[in-house]
Enzyme design. Structure first.
Site, PDB file in Angstrom:
ATOM      1  N   THR A   9      -6.329 -11.629   1.164  1.00  0.00           N
ATOM      2  CA  THR A   9      -5.003 -11.965   1.707  1.00  0.00           C
ATOM      3  C   THR A   9      -3.858 -11.204   1.061  1.00  0.00           C
ATOM      4  OG1 THR A   9      -4.885 -13.850   0.190  1.00  0.00           O
ATOM      5  CG2 THR A   9      -5.707 -14.281   2.420  1.00  0.00           C
ATOM      6  N   GLY A  10      -4.132 -10.441   0.007  1.00  0.00           N
ATOM      7  CA  GLY A  10      -3.090  -9.631  -0.618  1.00  0.00           C
ATOM      8  C   GLY A  10      -2.816  -8.365   0.170  1.00  0.00           C
ATOM      9  N   CYS A 126      -3.588   3.692  -8.830  1.00  0.00           N
ATOM     10  CA  CYS A 126      -2.960   4.269  -7.630  1.00  0.00           C
ATOM     11  C   CYS A 126      -2.257   5.598  -7.902  1.00  0.00           C
ATOM     12  CB  CYS A 126      -1.988   3.268  -7.011  1.00  0.00           C
ATOM     13  SG  CYS A 126      -0.874   2.481  -8.182  1.00  0.00           S
ATOM     14  N   HIS A 234       4.086   6.015  -3.863  1.00  0.00           N
ATOM     15  CA  HIS A 234       4.403   6.500  -5.204  1.00  0.00           C
ATOM     16  C   HIS A 234       4.634   8.007  -5.168  1.00  0.00           C
ATOM     17  CE1 HIS A 234       3.499   2.623  -6.634  1.00  0.00           C
ATOM     18  NE2 HIS A 234       2.373   2.830  -7.277  1.00  0.00           N
TER      19      HIS A 234
END
Length: 323
Positions: A9-10, A126, A234
């Site tokens: 759910t994130g 990331c 990013h």
């Protein structure tokens, strides 16, 4: 193939659901797992809604792949049960990244490492993925010895609450910060993570430690990580020093030939990588490629990538293809 997503759910978990569909992964069953408070949440997949279940020790029986989009603590808690069930755990947390028994994989760079797993494969940090995608081709041909990097990391790197906090502070700058240590709206915070080696943060050390493992190169890295008031994607400013001399033209050609990287580099027409342009897609954009004026055999560049997608979810789903 039966796949489960732990932490479905994130922001990353939901993106994983989309990426499985986008990348045409042959999925006969998709099980969505989260904490008790998310039980019953509906998430669309292949034209129907799937219901989120509570993750427990027996949730992984019969699964072939488990994608992890949960915290370090949950990854460590459930990993033994995932491996015992015979599934391969592709984990987005940092819990196992530096374990010598666990491959750390960016498919375009070291996809073959995935085959050396013992039940767990780690998805890298990331900003490390985005930086390595930009420099891997240079390293392969000219061998990087030193790297100086500054990251400009979007608030979504802190999850959905990071986005909400920036939105709320734009509307009301008097709002007390809760996700970030200081106001992020109209501000930059030059500290991500907690104190680590020699006054570098844990986030900054990931660039060196994980970058070395992915590239199979024991290069030296200095990194400064900065949280910026950007919603998504990013950016990383990089200066490289290579063992073999490299020209700007050679560096550009090498990067342009690398899969899933796009060159955006023409100052005369205002063409360079920007977070808005890289959001909601998987390619890493690279530009501002130029001779470094300080480092011998040096090249400087700027790159951007969507950290929820290539920096997390889509990279993890790509690893399934490596297997």
């Amino acid at each position: 193939m039966k796949i489960a997503i732990l932490g479905a759910t994130g922001a990353v978990g939901r993106q994983m659901v989309e990426c499985i569909e986008e990348q045409n992964i042959p999925c006969d069953e998709l099980k969505l797992l989260a904490s008790a408070r998310s039980v019953g949440v509906q998430i669309p997949f292949q034209g129907k809604n799937l219901t989120v279940e509570e993750a427990c020790e027996t949730s992984f029986e019969g699964m072939d792949i488990v994608l992890g989009a949960a915290s370090n603590a949950l990854a460590k808690k459930f990993a033994p049960y995932i491996v015992k069930a015979g599934a391969v755990f592709i984990d987005n947390s940092s819990a196992f990244r530096m374990d010598p028994e666990v491959p750390l994989v960016v498919p375009e760079i070291n996809g073959e490492d995935a085959g050396n797993h013992k039940g767990i494969i780690s998805n890298p940090n990331c900003s490390t993925i985005i930086a390595c995608m930009a420099i891997a081709a240079i390293d392969k041909q000219f061998h990087i010895t030193n790297m100086i990097a500054s990251t400009y990391q979007a608030v979504s790197g802190a999850g959905k609450n990071g986005i909400t906090e920036l939105e709320n502070q734009i509307a009301n700058t008097d709002m007390t910060p809760s996700v970030f240590p200081y106001q992020i709206a109209y501000n930059c915070i030059p500290c991500i993570g907690s104190p680590s080696t020699d006054d570098y943060t844990t986030e900054e050390m990931k660039m060196e430690n994980e970058g070395r493992k992915i590239l199979h190169n024991h290069m030296n890295v200095t990194c400064t990580c900065v949280r910026v008031p950007v919603m998504r994607s990013h950016s990383v400013s990089i200066s490289l020093q290579t063992e073999i001399p490299v020209t700007v033209q050679q560096a550009t050609q090498a990067i342009a030939a690398f899969p899933n990287v796009q060159i955006k580099d023409d100052l005369s027409i205002g063409c360079y990588p920007m977070p808005l342009d890289t959001s909601n897609q998987d390619d890493v954009f690279v530009g501002r490629i130029r001779k470094d004026r300080v480092l011998e055999n040096g090249i400087s560049l700027f790159c951007c990538g969507d950290q929820i997608r290539k920096g997390a979810a889509s990279n993890a789903v790509q690893i399934i293809k490596c297997l």
